[in-house]
Write an enzyme that holds these catalytic residues in place. Sequence first.
Site, PDB file in Angstrom:
ATOM      1  N   ARG A  22      13.086 103.904  98.978  1.00 50.18           N
ATOM      2  CA  ARG A  22      13.763 104.585 100.085  1.00 50.18           C
ATOM      3  C   ARG A  22      12.825 105.559 100.785  1.00 50.18           C
ATOM      4  O   ARG A  22      12.806 105.645 102.012  1.00 50.18           O
ATOM      5  CB  ARG A  22      15.022 105.301  99.584  1.00 50.18           C
ATOM      6  CG  ARG A  22      16.099 104.301  99.166  1.00 50.18           C
ATOM      7  CD  ARG A  22      17.300 104.959  98.565  1.00 50.18           C
ATOM      8  NE  ARG A  22      16.933 105.619  97.322  1.00 50.18           N
ATOM      9  CZ  ARG A  22      17.700 106.472  96.666  1.00 50.18           C
ATOM     10  NH1 ARG A  22      18.884 106.802  97.133  1.00 50.18           N
ATOM     11  NH2 ARG A  22      17.296 107.007  95.544  1.00 50.18           N
ATOM     12  N   ASN A  41      20.638 102.715  97.241  1.00 49.62           N
ATOM     13  CA  ASN A  41      20.472 101.757  96.152  1.00 49.62           C
ATOM     14  C   ASN A  41      21.838 101.212  95.749  1.00 49.62           C
ATOM     15  O   ASN A  41      22.786 101.971  95.563  1.00 49.62           O
ATOM     16  CB  ASN A  41      19.820 102.422  94.937  1.00 49.62           C
ATOM     17  CG  ASN A  41      18.359 102.746  95.171  1.00 49.62           C
ATOM     18  OD1 ASN A  41      17.696 102.156  96.011  1.00 49.62           O
ATOM     19  ND2 ASN A  41      17.848 103.696  94.403  1.00 49.62           N
TER      20      ASN A  41
END
Length: 191
Positions: A22, A41
């Site tokens: 990320r 996630n």
Amino acid sequence: MIITMKVRALIRGQRVHGVGYRNHLFSEADSLCMDGFSARNLRENGLQLVEVLFEGDDRQVSSFMAFIRSSWPKAAEVSEISFEEYDGRVEKLTRFAIRFQAIQLSKGVESILRIEAKQDQMLEKQDRMLEKQDQMLGKQDLMLEKQDETVEEFRGVRSDLKEHMEKRFARIEGEIAEIKRVIRELGGSCV
């Protein structure tokens, strides 16, 4: 006229969580000055999944899609990447940055607390080891005291034995001298 596009990307693989994915995507979205960006996630059928929502003009979206296809963190294991148009709300890039930073700081605090707990356990073990070491040193001191006592006893015995042996040798020498004298008187020869 600049057309704004919204896209949803799904990145699937055995290992796409916990590898900085990320952050990796956010850095590129920030460098492209994307209007909107978020990443989270997820799990799907036993696989790890990163869902990425992004918004920008044609050029930004095309560049970002190319980046997603060609670049991922070194430790990541990616098996599939897909894209689809998206018509929902996309979080502002700056808002995601603040929220993501708070999440990462929270993980950092949790890690520090785990480290601190382990450190406390290690200190307790170290204290127990030091107690045992103190006990061993106490026993060693007792052994050294006994050794000193034994050495003193041996010195005393040796001194007593030496005195006894000197008296005995003196008596034996006296007896030998007397025997030699008697043999000479009897007319014998003595060495």
